[in-house]
Design a protein around this motif. Structure first.
Motif, PDB file in Angstrom:
ATOM      1  N   GLY A 104      38.443  53.904  53.404  1.00  0.00           N
ATOM      2  CA  GLY A 104      38.414  53.289  52.073  1.00  0.00           C
ATOM      3  C   GLY A 104      37.586  52.016  52.020  1.00  0.00           C
ATOM      4  N   ARG A 105      37.352  51.408  53.187  1.00  0.00           N
ATOM      5  CA  ARG A 105      36.473  50.235  53.203  1.00  0.00           C
ATOM      6  C   ARG A 105      35.017  50.663  53.053  1.00  0.00           C
ATOM      7  N   ILE A 106      34.737  51.873  53.489  1.00  0.00           N
ATOM      8  CA  ILE A 106      33.367  52.385  53.390  1.00  0.00           C
ATOM      9  C   ILE A 106      33.154  53.075  52.043  1.00  0.00           C
ATOM     10  N   ALA A 107      34.037  54.020  51.718  1.00  0.00           N
ATOM     11  CA  ALA A 107      33.929  54.767  50.450  1.00  0.00           C
ATOM     12  C   ALA A 107      34.687  53.981  49.375  1.00  0.00           C
ATOM     13  N   ARG A 108      34.052  52.955  48.888  1.00  0.00           N
ATOM     14  CA  ARG A 108      34.714  52.059  47.940  1.00  0.00           C
ATOM     15  C   ARG A 108      34.817  52.663  46.551  1.00  0.00           C
ATOM     16  N   LEU A 109      35.721  52.110  45.763  1.00  0.00           N
ATOM     17  CA  LEU A 109      35.745  52.419  44.340  1.00  0.00           C
ATOM     18  C   LEU A 109      34.479  51.849  43.717  1.00  0.00           C
ATOM     19  N   ARG A 110      34.026  52.482  42.635  1.00  0.00           N
ATOM     20  CA  ARG A 110      32.928  51.880  41.882  1.00  0.00           C
ATOM     21  C   ARG A 110      33.480  50.702  41.081  1.00  0.00           C
ATOM     22  N   VAL A 111      32.652  49.708  40.878  1.00  0.00           N
ATOM     23  CA  VAL A 111      33.084  48.488  40.191  1.00  0.00           C
ATOM     24  C   VAL A 111      32.165  48.244  39.001  1.00  0.00           C
ATOM     25  N   ARG A 112      32.766  47.858  37.889  1.00  0.00           N
ATOM     26  CA  ARG A 112      31.997  47.472  36.704  1.00  0.00           C
ATOM     27  C   ARG A 112      32.455  46.101  36.275  1.00  0.00           C
ATOM     28  N   ARG A 113      31.558  45.378  35.628  1.00  0.00           N
ATOM     29  CA  ARG A 113      31.943  44.073  35.105  1.00  0.00           C
ATOM     30  C   ARG A 113      32.754  44.269  33.826  1.00  0.00           C
ATOM     31  N   ALA A 114      33.844  43.538  33.701  1.00  0.00           N
ATOM     32  CA  ALA A 114      34.676  43.574  32.496  1.00  0.00           C
ATOM     33  C   ALA A 114      34.790  42.150  31.980  1.00  0.00           C
ATOM     34  N   VAL A 115      34.326  41.923  30.765  1.00  0.00           N
ATOM     35  CA  VAL A 115      34.285  40.560  30.230  1.00  0.00           C
ATOM     36  C   VAL A 115      34.911  40.512  28.836  1.00  0.00           C
ATOM     37  N   ARG A 116      35.451  39.356  28.519  1.00  0.00           N
ATOM     38  CA  ARG A 116      36.033  39.152  27.193  1.00  0.00           C
ATOM     39  C   ARG A 116      34.920  38.878  26.185  1.00  0.00           C
ATOM     40  N   ARG A 117      34.900  39.647  25.092  1.00  0.00           N
ATOM     41  CA  ARG A 117      33.968  39.405  23.987  1.00  0.00           C
ATOM     42  C   ARG A 117      34.782  39.427  22.705  1.00  0.00           C
ATOM     43  N   GLY A 118      35.002  38.289  22.110  1.00  0.00           N
ATOM     44  CA  GLY A 118      35.822  38.234  20.904  1.00  0.00           C
ATOM     45  C   GLY A 118      37.225  38.691  21.229  1.00  0.00           C
ATOM     46  N   ASP A 119      37.698  39.669  20.490  1.00  0.00           N
ATOM     47  CA  ASP A 119      39.070  40.162  20.702  1.00  0.00           C
ATOM     48  C   ASP A 119      39.151  41.294  21.706  1.00  0.00           C
ATOM     49  N   ASP A 120      38.009  41.681  22.266  1.00  0.00           N
ATOM     50  CA  ASP A 120      37.978  42.833  23.169  1.00  0.00           C
ATOM     51  C   ASP A 120      37.618  42.437  24.593  1.00  0.00           C
ATOM     52  N   VAL A 121      37.992  43.330  25.517  1.00  0.00           N
ATOM     53  CA  VAL A 121      37.447  43.293  26.865  1.00  0.00           C
ATOM     54  C   VAL A 121      36.446  44.432  26.944  1.00  0.00           C
ATOM     55  N   VAL A 122      35.207  44.082  27.285  1.00  0.00           N
ATOM     56  CA  VAL A 122      34.094  45.027  27.237  1.00  0.00           C
ATOM     57  C   VAL A 122      33.620  45.316  28.653  1.00  0.00           C
ATOM     58  N   LEU A 123      33.336  46.603  28.925  1.00  0.00           N
ATOM     59  CA  LEU A 123      32.763  46.988  30.221  1.00  0.00           C
ATOM     60  C   LEU A 123      31.260  46.943  30.120  1.00  0.00           C
ATOM     61  N   GLU A 124      30.637  46.253  31.057  1.00  0.00           N
ATOM     62  CA  GLU A 124      29.163  46.153  31.030  1.00  0.00           C
ATOM     63  C   GLU A 124      28.555  47.120  32.019  1.00  0.00           C
TER      64      GLU A 124
END
Ligand code: FES
Length: 124
Positions: A104-124
């Protein structure tokens, strides 16, 4: 159909994890700047494909799998602690736990940036 890429921040209080399309999106709680720290990682556990959006966030801010409690660093997608069990068995699995964690250290989960925009959390 386009993939959903946002969730209302009100649905994501500190310590929660929710499903947004193929992603497990969560909130690690406030950082040193007092702002909530959101994350988004691919949704399937590297061990036996449990849905990580059903997981929990522990005191260290790691995402914990709902099935056998593997722990993930959501900043890197790396499994930092292996499973405690397999299939329907829940309990100590010496050797096996470390073996899965090493993979699991090698085959990692994919990661996306998640940021607050106004009232939402948006995935970039
Ligand atoms: S499926 Fe996630 S730890 Fe087993």
């Amino acid at each position: 159909m386009t993939e959903p890429d946002r969730i209302p921040a009100a649905d994501l209080p500190p310590g929660t994890v929710r499903r947004v399309g193929d992603w497990a999106v969560g909130n690690r709680g406030p950082g040193p700047d007092g702002r909530d720290r959101y994350f988004a990682v691919s949704r399937l556990c590297r061990h036996q494909l449990a849905d990580l959006s059903q997981g929990t966030v522990d005191d260290d801010g790691c995402l914990v799998c709902p099935w056998h409690q593997s722990r993930y660093d959501v900043r890197t997608g790396e499994m930092v602690e292996g499973p405690r069990g397999f299939l329907g068995y829940h309990g100590p699995t010496p050797g096996y736990t470390e073996l899965v964690a090493a993979a699991g250290r090698i085959a990692r989960l994919r990661v996306r940036r998640a940021v607050r925009r106004g009232d939402d959390v948006v995935l970039e």
